[in-house]
Design a protein around this motif. Structure first.
Motif, mmCIF file in Angstrom:
data_model
loop_
_atom_site.group_PDB
_atom_site.id
_atom_site.type_symbol
_atom_site.label_atom_id
_atom_site.label_comp_id
_atom_site.label_asym_id
_atom_site.label_seq_id
_atom_site.Cartn_x
_atom_site.Cartn_y
_atom_site.Cartn_z
ATOM 1 N N GLU A 163 0.237 14.817 0.223
ATOM 2 C CA GLU A 163 0.454 13.393 1.264
ATOM 3 C C GLU A 163 -0.498 13.969 2.697
ATOM 4 N N LEU A 164 -1.568 14.790 2.161
ATOM 5 C CA LEU A 164 -2.586 14.578 3.791
ATOM 6 C C LEU A 164 -3.056 14.215 3.341
ATOM 7 N N TRP A 165 -3.182 13.780 2.322
ATOM 8 C CA TRP A 165 -4.201 12.126 2.127
ATOM 9 C C TRP A 165 -3.377 10.980 2.530
ATOM 10 N N THR A 166 -2.273 10.545 2.473
ATOM 11 C CA THR A 166 -1.712 9.463 2.809
ATOM 12 C C THR A 166 -1.863 8.928 3.652
ATOM 13 N N ASP A 167 -1.212 8.223 3.814
ATOM 14 C CA ASP A 167 -1.389 6.840 5.390
ATOM 15 C C ASP A 167 -2.387 6.844 6.063
ATOM 16 N N ILE A 168 -3.610 7.111 5.489
ATOM 17 C CA ILE A 168 -4.489 7.248 6.972
ATOM 18 C C ILE A 168 -4.570 5.687 7.159
ATOM 19 N N ILE A 169 -5.012 4.978 5.764
ATOM 20 C CA ILE A 169 -5.223 3.194 6.383
ATOM 21 C C ILE A 169 -4.881 2.457 5.041
ATOM 22 N N GLU A 170 -4.522 1.821 5.032
ATOM 23 C CA GLU A 170 -3.887 0.755 4.118
ATOM 24 C C GLU A 170 -5.149 0.083 3.161
ATOM 25 N N GLU A 171 -4.874 0.670 1.670
ATOM 26 C CA GLU A 171 -5.714 0.125 1.108
ATOM 27 C C GLU A 171 -5.529 -1.198 0.861
ATOM 28 N N VAL A 172 -6.898 -2.407 1.067
ATOM 29 C CA VAL A 172 -6.157 -3.970 1.101
ATOM 30 C C VAL A 172 -7.608 -4.283 -0.268
ATOM 31 N N SER A 173 -7.179 -5.385 -1.421
ATOM 32 C CA SER A 173 -7.385 -5.356 -1.963
ATOM 33 C C SER A 173 -8.348 -6.028 -1.964
#
Lengths: 461, 367
Positions: free
Chosen positions: B356-366
């Motif tokens: 979880e440390l590395w999630t929700d930082i940015i939303e990835e864009v395809s």
């Protein structure tokens, strides 16, 4: 003695302008303060006032003439008792003299020869993102940015522009020209001078589902608003466990313009590039400006979009493709070469590309990479190039300490140490507040000769 | 793509002539002003049901906060923890005046707001303990929780930031023309931040539907309002922007609900922003680490004994015979059960996974 009326410099970055209209004709008497002409600059249409009394003896430059250099003779004013015969011989010849006046050295543009429209496109490698045979339109960076906003606003009602002078003034740098007329005051919103407040207000609007484009007149003023850019926009997604987004674009000119002193000349690239939760874009060409701004507006994350005032007026080829969008986070090889890698972005590219030209004449083939995005940083493209050239020079206008160059140097030695045949060198702005004096300002900024010297040092020439 | 209501009702630029009556604030001499003024004329009565509802929610907040304080002392909650005890009537009264879709945003003393808005006490408490089951999955903490579903926009740790952000929520309401109001809470301390006035100016200029709820608990951390504010009548802080303001007895939930309802109506009628100064009091320290050297114990005791928001309602409930002592005990047990359940959940919920440390930082864009 007749008085010479010269093309005035009406903005810090103006080098030439259009003599849109004469408001007087030969033989008219004028007094000081009378309007005599309309001049169109890179930023606005301005009225020119007479400074002296007299009679218009000759209109040297016809109305409608474009690209009239600053300090060129445009008219001659006769003083009492003079007639047209007192106009000294061939006024056109005289125009060369004031052009060479020391004040003209003020512009940092002089450091690089890329002046005329179209000149830039000639020296760069074809963009792999543009399909072969695509029709191109020659437009300025300023127009490309405006087109990007207009296109996104047409397709998405939640997109709106907010900032100082974006609406009725048509943009302090004319970037939002025409948007008010097309989209109205609901979506093109003039703000009071209140950067902290409107950056926060727009961030809140983004949390509520709108897609604001916040224009800062310059990023120097965004320092008042940086708390919201970082604490409110960049961190909310994380702090909310992914629940709340803040899709917003903060854009405007960043870095040095010309002769505007220390408080209006700072480059904030690495300040924003350091922040997780932000994307940071700093384009050089008009095609990238358009494609990346469209991507930034669509991006569900907060994007800091760093423009450059001097580049606004530069003309580049932009593909005439419906919906020209480029991915954020991809660098581009602007020029291929095997001897050294030069990495730069935004205004730094003007020095890098100029240096590459000069180096080519001496047989040193530089590979020039335009980062385009600073976060995410496309380190893979840099590493791939360094593996080929084994030498790296980073060029940027910002201060050297903890700059983009510092970061690239750190990452390249971590990831490609064995491929390096020379120390990585940084060519940057000097570690001083920006001075006003023309000669000092020039010294404070990087230059093509400095890039050439750095390349020669790492190639041991 | 285009949204529901695109057509602007009003231009963003205000007509110069439009004017409202200036400040409606009750005028008081700043220097001699008392805490919690009992000068609300004709406070509208609550129905028995309304009193009961307010009582239950306020009591839930009180018990929740007491439990949070206890758990902090046990080392189960870390960092900063700002308790809402004493101020319950403010958020409960405002909530009772709000309508579906109205937004709320506040600073770091935010637990009470979330409970009043109907957020799950389990999620709030588990966020305080930094666990996976927390509203922000343990990544926000006491000061940073949000709920898009309940229109709660945080939970902000920079004093005053929520005022600009909350004004932006109102901007969105105007943009969508959805008839909603943004309730923006901030304290007497935040009332001295510059961005508050930048926001006031834009809110009035663009007639944004925002109610500024100033929770004047008399102390900005340890600084008494008279030591920090040249103008201590905070309802007047909008005077130079022509924003009407009113002082409210923030210890009386009826007065709060009444004022908030009138302010919200004014906003919904298109009259622009409204300021409500809620005179209230926090019984506990600024945060858990506050030694409270700046005020006398007697002052706190007097407020508790004479003005407690929950006791006021309780007395009315008994007097009107809506409930008897046994009924109150039942309610108390009910509330305690909710809080105990939340506390248990908050301790049993696991810590967030390391990933979880590395999630929700940015939303990835395809691409």
């Amino acid at each position: 003695m007749s008085v010479e009326i010269l093309m005035p410099a009406l903005s810090p970055t103006m080098e030439e302008g259009t003599l849109a209209k004469w408001l007087v004709k030969e033989g008219d008497e004028v007094r000081s303060g009378d309007l005599i002409a309309e001049i169109e600059t890179d930023k606005a249409t301005m009225e020119l006032e007479a400074v002296d009394e007299g009679r218009i003896g000759k209109l040297v430059v016809a109305e409608g003439t474009e690209n009239v250099p600053v300090n060129d003779l445009i008219a001659v004013l006769l003083q009492e008792g003079e007639d047209s015969t007192s106009i000294s011989s061939a006024p056109q010849e005289k125009s060369a003299a004031p052009q060479a006046a020391p004040s003209e050295d003020a512009s940092p543009d002089d450091a690089e020869p890329v002046a005329g429209p179209g000149a830039v496109a000639a020296i760069i490698a074809p963009d792999p993102d543009i399909p072969e045979g695509t029709a191109m339109a020659s437009i300025t960076v300023r127009e490309a940015l405006r087109d990007a906003m207009a296109e996104e606003m047409r397709s998405d009602d939640t997109v709106f522009v907010m900032g100082e002078e974006v609406a009725e003034y048509q943009g302090a740098y004319k970037v939002t020209q025409g948007l008010l007329e097309e989209f109205g005051s609901r979506r093109v919103v003039d703000t009071p001078i209140t950067e902290h407040g409107f950056a926060g207000l727009a961030s809140g609007a983004a949390m509520a589902g709108l897609k604001p484009i916040v224009e800062f007149m310059t990023f120097n003023f965004a320092m008042q608003a940086i708390d919201h850019i970082i604490n409110s926009a960049a961190k909310t997604r994380y702090m909310s466990g992914g629940q709340m987004a803040c899709p917003i674009v903060f854009r405007g000119p960043n870095g040095a313009a010309a002769r505007v002193g220390a408080q209006h000349s700072q480059d904030y690239s690495s300040w924003y590039a350091q922040v997780p939760g932000l994307k940071v874009v700093a384009p050089y060409s008009a095609a990238d400006a358009k494609g990346l701004l469209k991507a930034a507006i669509r991006d569900p994350n907060p994007v800091v979009f760093l423009e450059n005032e001097i580049l606004y007026g530069r003309t580049f080829d932009v593909p005439e493709i419906d919906d020209w969008v480029l991915p954020i986070g991809k660098a581009r090889v602007m020029r291929e070469g095997a001897d050294v890698t030069i990495v730069s972005f935004s205004m730094g590219l003007t020095y890098a590309l100029d240096a590459a030209d000069q180096l080519a004449e001496e047989g040193i083939m530089a590979e020039v990479i335009d980062l385009r995005s600073l976060r995410p940083l496309d380190i893979d493209t840099i590493i791939a190039s360094v593996q080929k050239t084994n030498r790296l020079v980073v060029v940027e206008e910002m201060w050297p300490i903890c700059g983009i160059g510092s970061e690239i140097a750190a990452q390249v030695q971590e990831k490609a140490f064995d491929h390096l045949d020379a120390p990585i060198l940084r060519v940057s702005g000097k570690d001083v507040p920006m001075p006003y004096a023309a000669n000092l300002e020039k010294l404070a900024l990087p230059s093509a000769p400095e890039v050439v010297a750095a390349v020669k040092s790492v190639t041991y020439r | 793509m285009a949204t529901k209501k695109a057509a602007p009702k009003k231009p963003a630029v205000k007509k110069p002539a439009a004017k409202k009556p200036s400040s409606r604030s009750t005028t008081k001499k700043a220097a001699t002003r008392k805490k919690s003024p009992q000068n609300q004329p004709n406070v509208p009565a609550f129905s028995a049901d309304e009193d009961l509802e307010a009582y239950k929610v306020m009591l839930t907040i009180r018990r929740f906060e007491e439990k949070a304080g206890q758990m902090y002392g046990m080392g189960l909650i870390g960092g900063f923890c700002h308790l809402y005890i004493g101020q319950e009537a403010v958020v409960v009264g405002v909530q009772m005046a709000s309508e579906e879709g109205d937004q709320m945003i506040t600073g770091y003393r935010d637990h009470g707001h979330m409970i009043a808005m109907g957020l799950d006490p389990r999620g709030v408490m588990a966020e305080l303990t930094g666990r996976e089951g927390g509203l922000s999955r343990g990544k926000g903490g006491s000061m940073h929780m949000f709920s898009t579903e309940k229109h709660f926009y945080g939970g902000h740790g920079i004093v005053g930031a929520q005022v600009s952000l909350g004004t932006g929520l109102a901007f969105a309401n105007r943009y969508y023309d959805n008839g909603n109001v943004s309730f923006v809470y901030f304290g007497d301390g935040a009332a001295n931040q510059g961005q508050v006035y930048e926001s006031f100016n834009m809110a009035e200029l663009w007639e944004l539907p925002v109610v500024y709820v100033i929770e004047n608990n008399q102390y900005a951390m340890g600084t008494a309002i008279s030591r920090a504010s040249a103008q201590t009548d905070l309802s007047k802080r909008g005077v130079s922007f022509n924003i009407p303001g009113e002082q409210v007895d923030g210890m009386d939930v009826r007065a709060v609900r009444d004022a908030a309802a009138r302010a919200a109506k004014s906003c919904r009628d298109g009259n622009g922003p409204f300021i409500l100064e809620m005179n209230t009091y926090r019984y506990r320290g600024h945060s858990m680490s506050d030694p409270a050297k700046y005020r006398a114990r007697e002052e706190v005791n007097r407020m508790r004994e004479e003005h407690d928001p929950i006791e006021q309602v309780k007395a009315r409930l008994l007097k009107s015979k809506t409930v008897n002592e046994a009924g109150l005990k039942e309610i108390d047990a009910e509330v305690r059960a909710i809080v105990t359940d939340a506390a248990n959940f908050a301790q049993e919920s696991p810590e967030p996974d390391a990933s979880e440390l590395w999630t929700d930082i940015i939303e990835e864009v395809s691409a």
